[in-house]
Design a protein around this motif. Structure first.
Motif, PDB file in Angstrom:
ATOM      1  N   HIS A 183       0.791  -1.238   0.000  1.00  0.00           N
ATOM      2  CA  HIS A 183       0.000   0.000   0.000  1.00  0.00           C
ATOM      3  C   HIS A 183       0.818   1.280   0.000  1.00  0.00           C
ATOM      4  O   HIS A 183       0.247   2.365   0.041  1.00  0.00           O
ATOM      5  CB  HIS A 183      -0.933   0.012   1.229  1.00  0.00           C
ATOM      6  N   PHE A 184       2.140   1.154  -0.019  1.00  0.00           N
ATOM      7  CA  PHE A 184       2.945   2.383   0.029  1.00  0.00           C
ATOM      8  C   PHE A 184       2.610   3.364  -1.103  1.00  0.00           C
ATOM      9  O   PHE A 184       2.513   4.570  -0.869  1.00  0.00           O
ATOM     10  CB  PHE A 184       4.440   2.043   0.025  1.00  0.00           C
ATOM     11  N   PRO A 185       2.398   2.891  -2.352  1.00  0.00           N
ATOM     12  CA  PRO A 185       2.098   3.853  -3.422  1.00  0.00           C
ATOM     13  C   PRO A 185       0.875   4.725  -3.114  1.00  0.00           C
ATOM     14  O   PRO A 185       0.884   5.914  -3.385  1.00  0.00           O
ATOM     15  CB  PRO A 185       1.854   2.958  -4.646  1.00  0.00           C
ATOM     16  N   PHE A 186      -0.160   4.120  -2.535  1.00  0.00           N
ATOM     17  CA  PHE A 186      -1.335   4.932  -2.200  1.00  0.00           C
ATOM     18  C   PHE A 186      -0.959   6.041  -1.222  1.00  0.00           C
ATOM     19  O   PHE A 186      -1.269   7.213  -1.435  1.00  0.00           O
ATOM     20  CB  PHE A 186      -2.453   4.058  -1.595  1.00  0.00           C
ATOM     21  N   LEU A 205      11.065   2.525  -7.202  1.00  0.00           N
ATOM     22  CA  LEU A 205      12.038   3.538  -7.626  1.00  0.00           C
ATOM     23  C   LEU A 205      11.387   4.569  -8.538  1.00  0.00           C
ATOM     24  O   LEU A 205      11.602   5.769  -8.415  1.00  0.00           O
ATOM     25  CB  LEU A 205      13.191   2.875  -8.381  1.00  0.00           C
ATOM     26  N   GLU A 206      10.578   4.061  -9.449  1.00  0.00           N
ATOM     27  CA  GLU A 206       9.870   4.935 -10.387  1.00  0.00           C
ATOM     28  C   GLU A 206       8.973   5.908  -9.628  1.00  0.00           C
ATOM     29  O   GLU A 206       8.913   7.096  -9.915  1.00  0.00           O
ATOM     30  CB  GLU A 206       9.031   4.060 -11.323  1.00  0.00           C
ATOM     31  N   LEU A 207       8.330   5.381  -8.639  1.00  0.00           N
ATOM     32  CA  LEU A 207       7.421   6.184  -7.809  1.00  0.00           C
ATOM     33  C   LEU A 207       8.182   7.291  -7.086  1.00  0.00           C
ATOM     34  O   LEU A 207       7.800   8.454  -7.085  1.00  0.00           O
ATOM     35  CB  LEU A 207       6.780   5.241  -6.785  1.00  0.00           C
ATOM     36  N   GLN A 253      11.110   8.521  -7.841  1.00  0.00           N
ATOM     37  CA  GLN A 253      11.689   9.469  -8.781  1.00  0.00           C
ATOM     38  C   GLN A 253      10.648  10.492  -9.212  1.00  0.00           C
ATOM     39  O   GLN A 253      10.915  11.700  -9.268  1.00  0.00           O
ATOM     40  CB  GLN A 253      12.229   8.706 -10.006  1.00  0.00           C
ATOM     41  N   ALA A 254       9.445  10.008  -9.467  1.00  0.00           N
ATOM     42  CA  ALA A 254       8.373  10.907  -9.899  1.00  0.00           C
ATOM     43  C   ALA A 254       8.057  11.916  -8.805  1.00  0.00           C
ATOM     44  O   ALA A 254       7.878  13.108  -9.059  1.00  0.00           O
ATOM     45  CB  ALA A 254       7.136  10.102 -10.251  1.00  0.00           C
ATOM     46  N   ALA A 255       8.007  11.441  -7.559  1.00  0.00           N
ATOM     47  CA  ALA A 255       7.713  12.340  -6.436  1.00  0.00           C
ATOM     48  C   ALA A 255       8.823  13.375  -6.293  1.00  0.00           C
ATOM     49  O   ALA A 255       8.571  14.552  -6.053  1.00  0.00           O
ATOM     50  CB  ALA A 255       7.562  11.528  -5.158  1.00  0.00           C
ATOM     51  N   LYS A 256      10.083  12.923  -6.473  1.00  0.00           N
ATOM     52  CA  LYS A 256      11.226  13.821  -6.327  1.00  0.00           C
ATOM     53  C   LYS A 256      11.188  14.894  -7.422  1.00  0.00           C
ATOM     54  O   LYS A 256      11.342  16.081  -7.141  1.00  0.00           O
ATOM     55  CB  LYS A 256      12.513  12.997  -6.445  1.00  0.00           C
ATOM     56  N   ASN A 257      10.924  14.486  -8.643  1.00  0.00           N
ATOM     57  CA  ASN A 257      10.874  15.431  -9.755  1.00  0.00           C
ATOM     58  C   ASN A 257       9.844  16.508  -9.505  1.00  0.00           C
ATOM     59  O   ASN A 257      10.092  17.693  -9.692  1.00  0.00           O
ATOM     60  CB  ASN A 257      10.508  14.721 -11.066  1.00  0.00           C
ATOM     61  N   PRO A 279       3.545  14.208 -12.130  1.00  0.00           N
ATOM     62  CA  PRO A 279       4.400  13.076 -12.490  1.00  0.00           C
ATOM     63  C   PRO A 279       3.684  12.037 -13.348  1.00  0.00           C
ATOM     64  O   PRO A 279       2.541  11.715 -13.110  1.00  0.00           O
ATOM     65  CB  PRO A 279       4.760  12.462 -11.129  1.00  0.00           C
ATOM     66  N   ILE A 280       4.393  11.607 -14.355  1.00  0.00           N
ATOM     67  CA  ILE A 280       3.853  10.509 -15.169  1.00  0.00           C
ATOM     68  C   ILE A 280       4.595   9.263 -14.729  1.00  0.00           C
ATOM     69  O   ILE A 280       5.794   9.150 -14.946  1.00  0.00           O
ATOM     70  CB  ILE A 280       4.101  10.756 -16.669  1.00  0.00           C
ATOM     71  N   LEU A 281       3.893   8.427 -14.046  1.00  0.00           N
ATOM     72  CA  LEU A 281       4.557   7.251 -13.495  1.00  0.00           C
ATOM     73  C   LEU A 281       4.601   6.114 -14.499  1.00  0.00           C
ATOM     74  O   LEU A 281       3.755   6.001 -15.366  1.00  0.00           O
ATOM     75  CB  LEU A 281       3.807   6.779 -12.265  1.00  0.00           C
TER      76      LEU A 281
END
Ligand code: SF4
Length: 360
Positions: free
Chosen positions: A14-17, A167-169, A171-175, A185-187
């Motif tokens: 559930h971390f992505p949510f 990692l993708e998640l 990176q998107a948050a960081k950007n 962010p486009i994940l």
């Protein structure tokens, strides 16, 4: 504001949510480091002796969170209609309070999808009040959380690795945090969907299904790098990569419904792997003290036996040793290989012996 999110148990599902939710509220989410010896030791000291390994690890990760304003420990009661999570999930956060450093506030919320979206939003509104956020902020954050979770789950269904997806998640948050000019962010950008090598039968490599809870199969310290070791020798299929619809279709025929969500997923995917001719063997990864696995593991083993599929159970606890695991793994893979190469799919020794010889 910095919220601490322990890298254990529900982190793996559930971390992505929650990352999307808090990101939308402009709250920084800090995760604990990957598990190491000290985290495990701290967890053992603070958790109840009788509990399962993942909860002990969660206790250790809570203590590993540094420089945060809150520790986030949601109570996840149900993630879909007609199911519950394991009873030990329901006991969080109370059962983990001894592990929380003194004076550190705990932030919690009850997520019960059995009662519908309206109830979930009501609970999130209450969480928002504690964080000083408006109801409209919470609605937006909720949508963002669902969006990130869906993309994450789709990426798993398309065969992405857990590590790649997370990692993708991040990176998107960081950007999007670094520059307000960066669009939303486009994940999981368009990438070719990974093909399982066995799909085209282009390789002689073994294909092994690793069946078990996400927080065991992906937790490389606790599982003694089982997934990595397996991937060196075989193509690996995971429960988490099986689409929801396929899981549901493989639950049909059960005389009674399974009402723990994780167990449903494990049995449905395990049943699919058992009947899949391209899968050469199944390894069920469980842990000492897991109540739900004591039943579901038996159900999956029966399915494996029915389909004459080589099957092995690996039970983890805090004392599991690497040498023992490596020996068992090698013996299992040797056996599967021998069978694939020399015996074909039907035992040369007759059905009865073959039925009894599929489990190590
Ligand atoms: S399902 Fe098993 S391993 Fe997971 S929390 Fe419950 S008892 Fe522990």
């Amino acid at each position: 504001m910095r919220i601490g999110f322990p890298r254990a148990l529900y982190y793996f599902d559930h971390f992505p949510f929650w990352a999307g939710f808090f990101h939308s509220l402009d709250i920084e989410v800090v995760t604990s480091p990957p598990t190491h010896r000290q985290i495990m030791d701290q967890g053992l000291k603070k958790a109840n002796d009788e509990t399962c390994l993942p909860l002990k690890l969660l206790a250790g990760h809570i203590q590993a969170l540094k420089d945060v304003d809150w520790i986030f420990l949601p109570r996840i009661v149900s993630v879909e209609a007609n199911t519950y999570t394991c009873p030990k999930f329901l006991g969080i956060p109370e059962s983990l309070l001894p592990a929380v450093p003194q004076g550190m506030p705990v932030l919690t919320v009850t997520m019960n999808w059995r009662k519908g979206k309206r109830q979930v939003l009501k609970e999130l509104d209450f969480l928002g009040e504690q964080l000083g956020k408006s109801r409209s902020d919470i609605r937006k954050a909720f949508s963002k959380g669902l969006e990130w979770q869906k993309k994450y789950q789709d990426s798993m269904g398309a065969g992405w690795n857990f590590e790649e997806s997370i990692l993708e998640l991040k990176q998107a948050a960081k950007n999007s945090a670094e520059s307000t000019k960066v669009p939303a962010p486009i994940l999981w950008k368009e990438r070719p969907t990974p093909q399982f090598p066995g799909d085209a039968q282009t390789t002689d490599r073994l294909r092994i299904a690793l069946v078990g809870h996400s927080y065991l199969t992906q937790e490389s310290y606790a599982n003694l790098n089982l997934l990595k070791r397996l991937r060196e020798k075989a193509d690996v299929e995971l429960v988490q990569n099986v689409h929801h619809e396929e899981v549901e279709s493989h639950l049909l025929g059960l005389r009674k419904k399974i009402f723990w969500s994780h167990s449903k997923q494990i049995f449905g995917a395990g049943n699919k792997f058992a009947g899949d001719q391209r899968v050469d063997g199944i390894i069920y990864l469980t842990c000492f003290g897991c109540g739900t696995d004591s039943m579901v593991q038996e159900l999956v083993s029966r399915k494996a036996r029915e389909h004459h599929k080589p099957y092995m159970v690996v039970t983890l606890d805090e004392h599991s040793g690497e040498a023992g695991l490596v020996t068992r793994l090698e013996a299992f893979l040797d056996m599967v290989e021998r069978r694939k190469v020399h015996e074909g799919y039907v035992s040369a020794y007759g059905e009865r012996l073959d039925r009894d010889s599929n489990a190590l």
